[in-house]
Design a protein around this motif. Sequence first.
Motif, PDB file in Angstrom:
ATOM      1  N   PRO A 102       0.650  -1.227   0.136  1.00 53.36           N
ATOM      2  CA  PRO A 102       0.078   0.092   0.057  1.00 53.36           C
ATOM      3  C   PRO A 102       0.965   1.026   0.068  1.00 53.36           C
ATOM      4  O   PRO A 102       1.992   1.469   0.746  1.00 53.36           O
ATOM      5  CB  PRO A 102      -0.859  -0.190   1.313  1.00 53.36           C
ATOM      6  CG  PRO A 102       0.085  -0.805   2.247  1.00 53.36           C
ATOM      7  CD  PRO A 102       0.908  -1.811   1.502  1.00 53.36           C
ATOM      8  N   SER A 103       0.638   1.982  -0.988  1.00 52.41           N
ATOM      9  CA  SER A 103       1.280   3.562  -0.868  1.00 52.41           C
ATOM     10  C   SER A 103       2.792   3.619  -0.916  1.00 52.41           C
ATOM     11  O   SER A 103       3.369   3.860  -0.010  1.00 52.41           O
ATOM     12  CB  SER A 103       0.625   4.376   0.426  1.00 52.41           C
ATOM     13  OG  SER A 103       0.903   5.802   0.167  1.00 52.41           O
ATOM     14  N   LEU A 104       3.189   2.918  -1.920  1.00 48.80           N
ATOM     15  CA  LEU A 104       4.680   2.996  -1.999  1.00 48.80           C
ATOM     16  C   LEU A 104       5.229   4.247  -2.623  1.00 48.80           C
ATOM     17  O   LEU A 104       4.703   4.477  -3.846  1.00 48.80           O
ATOM     18  CB  LEU A 104       5.097   1.725  -2.829  1.00 48.80           C
ATOM     19  CG  LEU A 104       4.745   0.447  -2.218  1.00 48.80           C
ATOM     20  CD1 LEU A 104       5.522  -0.866  -3.114  1.00 48.80           C
ATOM     21  CD2 LEU A 104       5.470   0.180  -0.896  1.00 48.80           C
ATOM     22  N   GLU A 105       6.127   4.903  -1.941  1.00 49.61           N
ATOM     23  CA  GLU A 105       6.887   5.896  -2.665  1.00 49.61           C
ATOM     24  C   GLU A 105       8.300   5.911  -2.912  1.00 49.61           C
ATOM     25  O   GLU A 105       8.894   4.737  -2.252  1.00 49.61           O
ATOM     26  CB  GLU A 105       6.484   7.017  -1.806  1.00 49.61           C
ATOM     27  CG  GLU A 105       5.335   7.520  -1.834  1.00 49.61           C
ATOM     28  CD  GLU A 105       4.963   8.941  -1.340  1.00 49.61           C
ATOM     29  OE1 GLU A 105       5.868   9.771  -1.072  1.00 49.61           O
ATOM     30  OE2 GLU A 105       3.838   9.436  -1.088  1.00 49.61           O
ATOM     31  N   VAL A 106       8.943   6.631  -3.877  1.00 51.11           N
ATOM     32  CA  VAL A 106      10.235   6.405  -4.028  1.00 51.11           C
ATOM     33  C   VAL A 106      11.012   7.795  -3.189  1.00 51.11           C
ATOM     34  O   VAL A 106      10.428   8.986  -3.376  1.00 51.11           O
ATOM     35  CB  VAL A 106      10.600   6.716  -5.573  1.00 51.11           C
ATOM     36  CG1 VAL A 106      12.171   6.562  -5.710  1.00 51.11           C
ATOM     37  CG2 VAL A 106      10.060   5.307  -6.213  1.00 51.11           C
TER      38      VAL A 106
ATOM     39  N   GLY B 289       5.595   1.274 -10.597  1.00 51.57           N
ATOM     40  CA  GLY B 289       5.439  -0.083 -10.874  1.00 51.57           C
ATOM     41  C   GLY B 289       6.257  -1.092 -10.117  1.00 51.57           C
ATOM     42  O   GLY B 289       7.368  -0.504  -9.568  1.00 51.57           O
ATOM     43  N   ILE B 290       5.899  -2.085  -9.857  1.00 56.29           N
ATOM     44  CA  ILE B 290       6.480  -3.045  -9.010  1.00 56.29           C
ATOM     45  C   ILE B 290       7.540  -4.088  -9.683  1.00 56.29           C
ATOM     46  O   ILE B 290       8.449  -4.633  -9.270  1.00 56.29           O
ATOM     47  CB  ILE B 290       5.616  -3.878  -8.087  1.00 56.29           C
ATOM     48  CG1 ILE B 290       4.604  -4.903  -8.912  1.00 56.29           C
ATOM     49  CG2 ILE B 290       4.929  -3.156  -7.215  1.00 56.29           C
ATOM     50  CD1 ILE B 290       4.123  -6.082  -8.129  1.00 56.29           C
TER      51      ILE B 290
ATOM     52  N   CYS C  34       7.207   2.403   2.356  1.00 54.84           N
ATOM     53  CA  CYS C  34       5.693   1.846   2.513  1.00 54.84           C
ATOM     54  C   CYS C  34       5.251   3.041   3.770  1.00 54.84           C
ATOM     55  O   CYS C  34       5.721   3.010   4.732  1.00 54.84           O
ATOM     56  CB  CYS C  34       5.509   0.484   2.718  1.00 54.84           C
ATOM     57  SG  CYS C  34       3.727   0.202   3.175  1.00 54.84           S
ATOM     58  N   VAL C  35       4.421   4.256   3.027  1.00 58.24           N
ATOM     59  CA  VAL C  35       4.254   5.254   3.906  1.00 58.24           C
ATOM     60  C   VAL C  35       3.150   4.793   4.811  1.00 58.24           C
ATOM     61  O   VAL C  35       3.518   4.995   6.085  1.00 58.24           O
ATOM     62  CB  VAL C  35       3.305   6.340   2.897  1.00 58.24           C
ATOM     63  CG1 VAL C  35       3.060   7.527   3.814  1.00 58.24           C
ATOM     64  CG2 VAL C  35       4.452   6.602   2.026  1.00 58.24           C
ATOM     65  N   PRO C  36       2.363   3.841   4.728  1.00 58.92           N
ATOM     66  CA  PRO C  36       1.204   3.675   5.969  1.00 58.92           C
ATOM     67  C   PRO C  36       2.059   2.907   6.878  1.00 58.92           C
ATOM     68  O   PRO C  36       1.675   3.080   8.396  1.00 58.92           O
ATOM     69  CB  PRO C  36       0.049   2.789   5.353  1.00 58.92           C
ATOM     70  CG  PRO C  36       0.243   3.024   3.864  1.00 58.92           C
ATOM     71  CD  PRO C  36       1.741   3.434   3.687  1.00 58.92           C
ATOM     72  N   PHE C  37       3.081   2.180   6.604  1.00 58.76           N
ATOM     73  CA  PHE C  37       3.649   1.295   7.801  1.00 58.76           C
ATOM     74  C   PHE C  37       5.152   1.608   8.226  1.00 58.76           C
ATOM     75  O   PHE C  37       5.762   1.010   8.848  1.00 58.76           O
ATOM     76  CB  PHE C  37       3.643  -0.226   7.385  1.00 58.76           C
ATOM     77  CG  PHE C  37       2.258  -0.789   7.426  1.00 58.76           C
ATOM     78  CD1 PHE C  37       1.472  -1.290   8.364  1.00 58.76           C
ATOM     79  CD2 PHE C  37       1.510  -1.077   5.997  1.00 58.76           C
ATOM     80  CE1 PHE C  37       0.149  -1.585   8.104  1.00 58.76           C
ATOM     81  CE2 PHE C  37       0.239  -1.419   5.959  1.00 58.76           C
ATOM     82  CZ  PHE C  37      -0.352  -1.777   7.196  1.00 58.76           C
ATOM     83  N   SER C  38       5.491   2.741   7.442  1.00 60.66           N
ATOM     84  CA  SER C  38       6.874   3.269   7.581  1.00 60.66           C
ATOM     85  C   SER C  38       8.030   2.159   7.597  1.00 60.66           C
ATOM     86  O   SER C  38       8.750   1.956   8.295  1.00 60.66           O
ATOM     87  CB  SER C  38       6.935   3.907   8.928  1.00 60.66           C
ATOM     88  OG  SER C  38       6.269   4.946   8.984  1.00 60.66           O
TER      89      SER C  38
END
Length: 136
Positions: A75-79, A98-99, A123-127
């Motif tokens: 969920p909510s992956l950022e670079v 993309g993965i 992963c933003v929600p789970f740091s």
Amino acid sequence: MRTLYLLLILLLSFQSCSTSNDESMVQEEDMQMEEMSETVEGSFMSGAHPTIGKATANNDKMKLSFTNFKTDAGPSLEVYLATDASASNYITLGALQGIEGDYEYILPNNIDLEVYNHVIIWCVPFSVNFGYAVLE
């Protein structure tokens, strides 16, 4: 005697042409080596999830490229460009495109890739750091 002078002048002319050509070739090789050294790259290493591929910043530091990249979905992956693998100090480049595959990201103006040398899939929600590459 006159023929000898003409031969000497011709010989010197050819010598000077070849010397300047050699010098320009050396200068061109130096410039190419300098350009190559300005490119920074690193291989992705797994963090909390298996992550592979290569991250490369081009010579003018305008874009960051991922090649043969692969990680898990999340969920909510950022670079992030960060100063360390923990993302203590970071700049986001936006959502992961993309993965699996090859991707490009625009770099901020005047980014110092010697300081922000960690490319992190965060992963933003789970740091959580899914994986990262250290640019060298």
